[in-house]
Design an enzyme around this catalytic site. Structure first.
Site, PDB file in Angstrom:
ATOM      1  N   GLY A  25      34.577  38.723  78.050  1.00  0.00           N
ATOM      2  CA  GLY A  25      33.654  37.742  78.600  1.00  0.00           C
ATOM      3  C   GLY A  25      33.615  36.432  77.839  1.00  0.00           C
ATOM      4  N   ARG A  41      24.221  40.730  72.329  1.00  0.00           N
ATOM      5  CA  ARG A  41      25.388  40.033  72.891  1.00  0.00           C
ATOM      6  C   ARG A  41      25.335  40.013  74.427  1.00  0.00           C
ATOM      7  NH1 ARG A  41      29.725  41.238  76.646  1.00  0.00           N
ATOM      8  NH2 ARG A  41      31.519  40.012  76.058  1.00  0.00           N
ATOM      9  N   VAL A  42      25.593  38.873  75.002  1.00  0.00           N
ATOM     10  CA  VAL A  42      25.691  38.742  76.453  1.00  0.00           C
ATOM     11  C   VAL A  42      27.047  38.111  76.756  1.00  0.00           C
ATOM     12  CG1 VAL A  42      24.735  37.596  78.492  1.00  0.00           C
ATOM     13  CG2 VAL A  42      23.189  38.520  76.755  1.00  0.00           C
ATOM     14  N   GLY A  43      27.747  38.691  77.715  1.00  0.00           N
ATOM     15  CA  GLY A  43      29.067  38.158  78.068  1.00  0.00           C
ATOM     16  C   GLY A  43      28.999  37.236  79.273  1.00  0.00           C
ATOM     17  N   ASP A  44      30.074  37.229  80.023  1.00  0.00           N
ATOM     18  CA  ASP A  44      30.186  36.332  81.182  1.00  0.00           C
ATOM     19  C   ASP A  44      29.475  36.877  82.431  1.00  0.00           C
ATOM     20  OD1 ASP A  44      32.161  38.441  81.143  1.00  0.00           O
ATOM     21  OD2 ASP A  44      32.985  37.534  82.955  1.00  0.00           O
ATOM     22  N   THR A  98      33.709  46.246  84.262  1.00  0.00           N
ATOM     23  CA  THR A  98      32.652  45.568  85.008  1.00  0.00           C
ATOM     24  C   THR A  98      32.946  45.648  86.492  1.00  0.00           C
ATOM     25  OG1 THR A  98      32.198  43.981  83.277  1.00  0.00           O
ATOM     26  CG2 THR A  98      31.721  43.249  85.515  1.00  0.00           C
ATOM     27  N   THR A 114      36.400  39.965  85.310  1.00  0.00           N
ATOM     28  CA  THR A 114      36.188  41.109  84.435  1.00  0.00           C
ATOM     29  C   THR A 114      37.069  40.920  83.211  1.00  0.00           C
ATOM     30  OG1 THR A 114      36.249  43.529  84.209  1.00  0.00           O
ATOM     31  CG2 THR A 114      37.901  42.547  85.648  1.00  0.00           C
ATOM     32  N   GLY A 115      36.676  41.544  82.119  1.00  0.00           N
ATOM     33  CA  GLY A 115      37.468  41.419  80.899  1.00  0.00           C
ATOM     34  C   GLY A 115      36.677  40.755  79.795  1.00  0.00           C
TER      35      GLY A 115
HETATM   36  N1  ASP Z   1      33.175  40.872  81.275  1.00  0.00           N
HETATM   37  C1  ASP Z   1      32.423  41.904  80.612  1.00  0.00           C
HETATM   38  C2  ASP Z   1      31.751  41.331  79.413  1.00  0.00           C
HETATM   39  O1  ASP Z   1      32.370  40.575  78.680  1.00  0.00           O
HETATM   40  C3  ASP Z   1      33.251  43.061  80.186  1.00  0.00           C
HETATM   41  C4  ASP Z   1      34.058  43.737  81.240  1.00  0.00           C
HETATM   42  O2  ASP Z   1      34.441  43.171  82.236  1.00  0.00           O
HETATM   43  O3  ASP Z   1      34.291  44.924  81.070  1.00  0.00           O
HETATM   44  O4  ASP Z   1      30.637  41.687  79.149  1.00  0.00           O
END
Ligand code: ASP
Length: 331
Positions: A243, A217-220, A189, A240-241
């Site tokens: 979520g 699906r929706v992340g952070d 991200t 990032t990471g």
């Molecule tokens: N934070 C993002 C998510 O969970 C993934 C990412 O940072 O690569 O959608």
């Protein structure tokens, strides 16, 4: 968190510049903030991962006098257009059914924000999030509604699934178990924080989310407070990471509040990672990284695992910084 048990490491690398140091954690943080206090700080851009060009584009836009928000969106667009980046924009990895769905948000110095989630067929979703902020009475639009709004604002319909992302997805479908590779497969991200010449802070975050996620699906990343938060009196943070874990701890808001209460950006990022690892025994299996910047242009970052890098443009120099990290397996 047992700070004494950390392996002490901080590396700074840049074009033609490579400085490696081994310092104690506390000394490291103290030295870093002392050095930063002595810097003459001008417009500053930082972003997650080694998105060198994106950060340089944002940094140069700031140097030309552009606003923090304009610069952040210009920077993020470099990766949204980058077909080789499989976790942002066009070329992003699809969900498990083969649909590329994008998430993004932006926040301006006034505290206004806009977000889009699970959007298909639109590449520049950070710019679309800005349109939500500026042209609607809402903060977030999702799915087909966000896509239709994009067309009403003049955005083009585009195919986001590239041949190589499609082939990788088809190979994945044949494998029996989904086992993402930390730092490589699903953590790219782009989250960007910008401080302009007026001293105002803004941010943008854009992603295709986890590769081969469930449909819907929706992340952070599009969630204000989790993936991104700005308070122009204090500073900003972006994540990032994995979520789901950032969402549970409202990580970016937490970091800004910790800075408001006196922590440096570095200390605040460390505390936010500690909140996650202290609650989740599975933390060795996923990566999360935060970057943060205060009103003076001091920056910090922290992550669970080795392998995360962020970019920092300040004083005309664009450098890559690999922060210390929480989890150090014994060799
Ligand atoms: N934070 C993002 C998510 O969970 C993934 C990412 O940072 O690569 O959608």
């Amino acid at each position: 968190m047992e700070r004494r048990n950390f392996i002490k490491k901080a590396t700074l690398t840049g074009v033609g510049l490579a400085v490696g140091t081994s310092l104690s954690r506390c000394t490291d943080v103290k030295n870093q903030s002392n050095q930063q206090q002595n810097l003459t700080k001008g417009p500053t851009a930082i972003c997650t991962w080694r998105f060198t060009k994106a950060n340089a584009v944002a940094g140069k836009a700031l140097m030309q006098g552009k606003s923090a928000l304009d610069a952040a969106i210009e920077g993020v667009q470099v990766e949204e257009d980058n077909l080789k980046n499989t976790t942002v924009g066009k070329g992003g990895a699809p969900d498990r059914d083969g649909n590329v769905t994008l998430d993004a948000c932006v926040m301006n110095p006034k505290g206004d924000c806009g977000a889009v989630a699970c959007v298909e067929n639109i590449t520049h979703v950070a710019a679309l999030a800005r349109k939500v902020m500026e042209e609607t009475p809402h903060v977030m639009l999702a799915g087909k509604g966000a896509e239709d709004f994009a067309y009403s604002q003049g955005f083009k319909k585009e195919e986001l699934l590239t041949q190589s992302s499609k082939s990788a997805w088809q190979t994945w479908k044949k494998s029996s178990k989904y086992n993402p590779i930390i730092n490589i497969e699903n953590h790219d991200t782009i989250g960007m924080l910008t401080l302009d010449e007026k001293g105002d802070i803004a941010g943008a975050c854009s992603t295709s989310g986890l590769s081969y996620k469930m449909r819907g699906r929706v992340g952070d990343s599009p969630i204000i407070g989790a993936g991104l938060f700005i308070d122009n009196q204090v500073g900003g943070a972006v994540a990032t990471g994995m979520g789901e874990e950032v969402l549970k701890t409202v990580g970016s808001f937490l970091i800004v509040e910790l800075m408001r209460n006196g922590k440096t950006p570095q200390e605040a990022c460390e505390e936010a990672i500690a909140r996650i690892v202290n609650k989740n025994q599975q933390y060795k299996a996923f990566q999360i990284a935060y970057i943060a910047m205060d009103k003076q242009g001091n920056t910090g970052a922290y992550c669970i695992h080795e392998g995360f890098t962020y970019m920092k443009y300040q004083n005309g120099e664009n450098i890559a910084i690999s922060p210390d990290y929480y989890y150090h397996p014994k060799s």
